[in-house]
Write a protein that holds these residues in place. Structure first.
Motif, PDB file in Angstrom:
ATOM      1  N   VAL A  46      18.206   3.244 -10.635  1.00  0.00           N
ATOM      2  CA  VAL A  46      17.566   3.713  -9.162  1.00  0.00           C
ATOM      3  C   VAL A  46      16.328   4.400  -9.397  1.00  0.00           C
ATOM      4  CG1 VAL A  46      18.266   6.001  -8.156  1.00  0.00           C
ATOM      5  CG2 VAL A  46      20.111   4.663  -8.897  1.00  0.00           C
TER       6      VAL A  46
ATOM      7  N   GLY B 111      16.736   0.606  -0.036  1.00  0.00           N
ATOM      8  CA  GLY B 111      16.624   2.083   0.115  1.00  0.00           C
ATOM      9  C   GLY B 111      15.676   2.384   1.500  1.00  0.00           C
ATOM     10  N   SER B 112      15.986   3.529   1.981  1.00  0.00           N
ATOM     11  CA  SER B 112      15.248   3.929   3.070  1.00  0.00           C
ATOM     12  C   SER B 112      15.317   5.635   3.329  1.00  0.00           C
ATOM     13  CB  SER B 112      15.992   3.384   4.401  1.00  0.00           C
ATOM     14  OG  SER B 112      17.252   4.109   4.599  1.00  0.00           O
ATOM     15  N   GLN B 113      14.341   6.012   4.113  1.00  0.00           N
ATOM     16  CA  GLN B 113      14.175   7.240   3.998  1.00  0.00           C
ATOM     17  C   GLN B 113      13.577   7.837   5.420  1.00  0.00           C
ATOM     18  OE1 GLN B 113      14.964  10.036   2.065  1.00  0.00           O
ATOM     19  NE2 GLN B 113      14.281  11.303   3.384  1.00  0.00           N
TER      20      GLN B 113
ATOM     21  N   LYS C  44      14.292   6.690  -2.318  1.00  0.00           N
ATOM     22  CA  LYS C  44      15.355   6.319  -3.288  1.00  0.00           C
ATOM     23  C   LYS C  44      15.755   4.637  -2.949  1.00  0.00           C
ATOM     24  CE  LYS C  44      16.921  10.388  -5.182  1.00  0.00           C
ATOM     25  NZ  LYS C  44      18.234  11.334  -5.414  1.00  0.00           N
ATOM     26  N   ALA C  45      15.656   3.986  -3.779  1.00  0.00           N
ATOM     27  CA  ALA C  45      15.817   2.556  -3.969  1.00  0.00           C
ATOM     28  C   ALA C  45      16.775   2.229  -5.089  1.00  0.00           C
ATOM     29  CB  ALA C  45      14.830   1.773  -4.174  1.00  0.00           C
ATOM     30  N   GLU C  46      17.908   1.570  -4.814  1.00  0.00           N
ATOM     31  CA  GLU C  46      19.029   1.409  -5.942  1.00  0.00           C
ATOM     32  C   GLU C  46      19.189  -0.191  -6.059  1.00  0.00           C
ATOM     33  OE1 GLU C  46      23.837   1.954  -6.372  1.00  0.00           O
ATOM     34  OE2 GLU C  46      22.716   3.696  -5.178  1.00  0.00           O
TER      35      GLU C  46
END
Length: 265
Positions: A135, A169-171, A192-194
C-alpha cells in the motif's frame, strides 16, 4: 467766382464736423443716462397711458410663492440659448465611456488559471506479507497560478493513480483552497494506491533485498475544478512519476510527463 465756391465748401465741412461732434455728444449723453438710470432702484411710474406690471404689481420683486409658476421669455438671439462646446463635451463623454468600459473588461474578463505539477513530496509504504500486498500513500503537490484580478476558488480536486493501465487508487477532495488575485499557491493532496492480486509481484520486487533501487512507474491523472465570478472551469493534468516502494518516505523523483500522442482529448 472761385472765392465763393471755396467759402461754400468750407462752410459744408464745418457743418459736417459740428454734426459729428453733436452725434458723439449725444452718444455719450445716452450712455451716461443709461448708467445713471441703472443706479436708481426700480420705480413704477403710473400715469394716464401706463399699465402696472401684472407680475410684480409695481414692486419690482417676484413673490416667492410664484417662483415655480412664472415663465421667463428669452429672445431667440440670446447667447444663453446657443450651445457652447457641445461637440467637445460629447467627444469627452464618449472617450470616458470607452475608457471605463475598457477598464471593466480588462479587470473582469476571465484570464487563464494555470495548474502545474510540482512533483511528489513523499511516499509512505505499508507491506502486507500475508496477502503479498503493498500500500502506497502518495503525497503530490500542484502549483496553481491565478492571473486574474479577483480570487479563484478550487472547488474540487480529483486524482487517480494507475499502474500498468489499471486504476489502483483514487482520491477526491472538495473545497480545497482559495487563490488570491495575481498569485500562486501550492496545493498538497494524498492518494492511496494498493498493489496486490495480479500485481503481487510488485511486493516481492519492493522487498527483494538484493535489488538496490526499488523504483516503480505510476501514472497520475488529476482534475481540478475552479470557480470565479460565476464561471466554472476544469483543468486536467496527466503525469508519470517514479516512486521508491522500499522505504516509508522518499523525496520527489524525476517526473515523466505523458507524451502528447497518448494524452486524452
Amino acid at each position: 467766382m472761385g472765392s465763393v465756391l471755396s467759402l461754400s465748401v468750407n462752410n459744408a465741412a464745418s457743418r459736417q464736423r459740428r454734426k459729428a461732434e453733436d452725434d458723439d455728444d449725444d452718444l455719450l449723453d445716452s450712455r451716461d443716462r443709461v448708467e445713471d438710470i441703472a443706479k436708481f432702484p426700480y420705480v413704477e411710474f403710473t400715469g394716464q397711458d401706463s399699465i402696472t406690471c401684472p407680475t410684480c404689481q409695481g414692486t419690482g420683486c417676484i413673490p416667492t410663492e410664484q417662483v415655480n409658476e412664472l415663465v421667463a421669455l428669452i429672445p431667440y438671439s440670446d447667447q444663453r440659448l446657443r450651445p457652447q462646446r457641445t461637440k467637445l463635451y460629447v467627444l469627452l463623454s464618449v472617450l470616458l465611456c470607452l475608457l471605463v468600459s475598457g477598464l471593466v473588461v480588462f479587470f473582469l474578463f476571465p484570464h487563464s488559471v494555470l495548474v502545474d505539477d510540482d512533483g511528489i513530496k513523499g511516499v509512505q509504504v505499508w507491506f502486507d506479507r500475508k496477502n503479498s500486498v503493498i500500500v502506497l500513500a502518495i503525497t503530490a503537490t500542484l502549483r496553481i497560478r491565478n492571473s486574474n484580478f479577483y480570487s479563484v476558488t478550487v472547488t474540487s480536486l480529483t486524482s487517480q493513480v494507475q499502474y500498468m493501465n489499471t486504476v489502483v487508487g483514487s482520491q477526491q477532495i472538495t473545497n480545497v483552497s482559495s487563490i488570491q488575485p495575481l498569485s500562486d499557491r501550492l496545493v498538497n493532496f494524498t492518494v492511496k494506491a494498493e498493489l496486490g492480486g495480479p500485481f503481487s509481484y510488485v511486493y516481492f520486487f519492493c522487498t527483494f533485498p538484493k535489488v538496490k533501487v526499488h523504483n516503480i512507474v505510476i501514472f497520475m491523472r488529476t482534475s481540478v475544478k475552479l470557480s470565479y465570478i460565476g464561471h466554472v472551469t476544469q483543468s486536467a493534468l496527466e503525469t508519470y512519476h517514479y516512486v521508491d516502494c522500499s522505504t516509508n518516505s522518499t523525496l520527489a523523483q524525476d517526473t515523466l510527463r505523458l507524451p502528447p500522442a497518448l494524452s486524452e482529448p
